[in-house]
Design a protein around this motif. Sequence first.
Motif, mmCIF file in Angstrom:
data_model
loop_
_atom_site.group_PDB
_atom_site.id
_atom_site.type_symbol
_atom_site.label_atom_id
_atom_site.label_comp_id
_atom_site.label_asym_id
_atom_site.label_seq_id
_atom_site.Cartn_x
_atom_site.Cartn_y
_atom_site.Cartn_z
ATOM 1 N N LEU A 187 -0.562 6.715 -11.544
ATOM 2 C CA LEU A 187 -0.252 8.098 -10.453
ATOM 3 C C LEU A 187 -1.307 10.036 -11.009
ATOM 4 N N PRO A 188 -1.676 10.755 -10.508
ATOM 5 C CA PRO A 188 -2.055 11.678 -11.499
ATOM 6 C C PRO A 188 -1.295 12.576 -10.999
ATOM 7 N N MET A 189 -0.029 12.663 -10.532
ATOM 8 C CA MET A 189 0.768 13.894 -10.585
ATOM 9 C C MET A 189 2.444 13.190 -11.155
ATOM 10 N N VAL A 220 6.283 -0.584 -12.222
ATOM 11 C CA VAL A 220 5.861 0.967 -13.048
ATOM 12 C C VAL A 220 6.400 0.576 -14.228
ATOM 13 N N HIS A 221 5.284 1.482 -15.123
ATOM 14 C CA HIS A 221 5.090 1.562 -16.421
ATOM 15 C C HIS A 221 4.402 3.499 -16.351
ATOM 16 N N GLY A 222 5.164 4.190 -16.678
ATOM 17 C CA GLY A 222 5.132 5.172 -16.569
ATOM 18 C C GLY A 222 4.802 5.989 -15.476
ATOM 19 N N ARG A 223 3.108 6.241 -15.234
ATOM 20 C CA ARG A 223 2.867 6.116 -14.153
ATOM 21 C C ARG A 223 1.714 5.333 -13.316
ATOM 22 N N ARG A 224 1.926 4.620 -14.321
ATOM 23 C CA ARG A 224 1.512 3.317 -13.855
ATOM 24 C C ARG A 224 2.363 2.055 -12.915
ATOM 25 N N VAL A 225 1.185 2.026 -11.620
ATOM 26 C CA VAL A 225 1.819 1.454 -10.750
ATOM 27 C C VAL A 225 1.187 0.127 -10.259
ATOM 28 N N GLU A 226 1.712 -0.814 -9.856
ATOM 29 C CA GLU A 226 0.808 -2.104 -9.506
ATOM 30 C C GLU A 226 2.016 -2.501 -8.366
ATOM 31 N N ILE A 227 1.380 -2.691 -7.132
ATOM 32 C CA ILE A 227 1.937 -3.607 -5.798
ATOM 33 C C ILE A 227 1.631 -4.495 -5.364
ATOM 34 N N VAL A 228 3.016 -5.292 -6.219
ATOM 35 C CA VAL A 228 3.065 -6.434 -6.450
ATOM 36 C C VAL A 228 3.003 -7.688 -4.992
ATOM 37 N N ASP A 229 4.002 -6.480 -4.511
ATOM 38 C CA ASP A 229 3.933 -7.153 -2.755
ATOM 39 C C ASP A 229 3.548 -6.647 -2.140
ATOM 40 N N LEU A 230 2.360 -6.322 -1.284
ATOM 41 C CA LEU A 230 1.630 -5.330 -0.581
ATOM 42 C C LEU A 230 2.035 -5.520 0.506
ATOM 43 N N ALA A 231 2.351 -7.020 1.129
ATOM 44 C CA ALA A 231 2.891 -6.865 2.763
ATOM 45 C C ALA A 231 4.290 -6.230 2.592
ATOM 46 N N GLU A 232 5.057 -6.500 1.364
ATOM 47 C CA GLU A 232 7.040 -6.227 1.924
ATOM 48 C C GLU A 232 6.019 -3.980 1.982
ATOM 49 N N LEU A 233 5.235 -3.720 1.219
ATOM 50 C CA LEU A 233 5.282 -1.805 0.611
ATOM 51 C C LEU A 233 4.414 -1.726 2.256
ATOM 52 N N THR A 234 3.978 -2.107 2.922
ATOM 53 C CA THR A 234 3.272 -2.008 4.646
ATOM 54 C C THR A 234 4.462 -1.873 5.199
#
Length: 254
Positions: A187-189, A220-234
């Motif tokens: 995340l840049p912000m 999530v680790h600090g500003r680093r994000v990994e989308i683990v379950d893209l279907a659920e996020l969608t």
Amino acid sequence: MNSPLDLAHLRRSCSQCSLQQLCLPAGISGPELDRLDDIVRRRRTIARGERLFRIGDSLASVYVARDGAFKTVTLSEEGDEQVLGFHLPGELIGLDALGGGSHRCEAVALGDANVCEVPFDQLTEVAAQLPGLQHQLLRVIGHSLNRDHDHMGMLVRRQANERIALFLHGLGERFRQIGQSATHFKLPMSREDVARYLGLALETVSRGFTRLQEDGVIDVHGRRVEIVDLAELTRLAHGGEEENPRARRTRSAG
């Protein structure tokens, strides 16, 4: 005084830029490429917190961040900063002034950045003579308008988790469009900027990130994000009903 870029450098530096087809559209001849090259100024270094333009400045140029990201902000009547949008590397900045000829917001660097400055009057003059260039410019403007529309869609969502999910989902898609990973990004912000953008309290955003992580949707680790379950996020981003995390894990395992 800013000098023009040499074309070889332009080809390399704009390889993942939303303006790459403006500079290198199919079927454009060498002399026409030279004309495009002549209007693109050498990159300008912007320090963190520095403004590209301020409210009321006339539209002189549009900008593309070669690296680094920006936020566009305005101030409320109470003097509070309101975040209107974010701009990733390769995305056009400064289109808010197209209607009235002056900027209605200011663009602030989220970190040290390099931008490509394109004088707007020269860009439109050349675009008027090159149909392919004009078409691409309109397409880029359309993408910007779509992001504004998406932001309004976020703000009318009643549930905070929907706003956060839609934000992360959309950000991932934008990273994909500039050639980066849609599921692993930084995340840049800041969280404060995210909260101001989504119209939420900082604590609400922090709890939302934590809940998505606990439910196995993101990591999530600090500003680093990994989308683990893209279907659920969608699903969450499009207003899906809350689902028991244990039931979802059972379904996924099956």
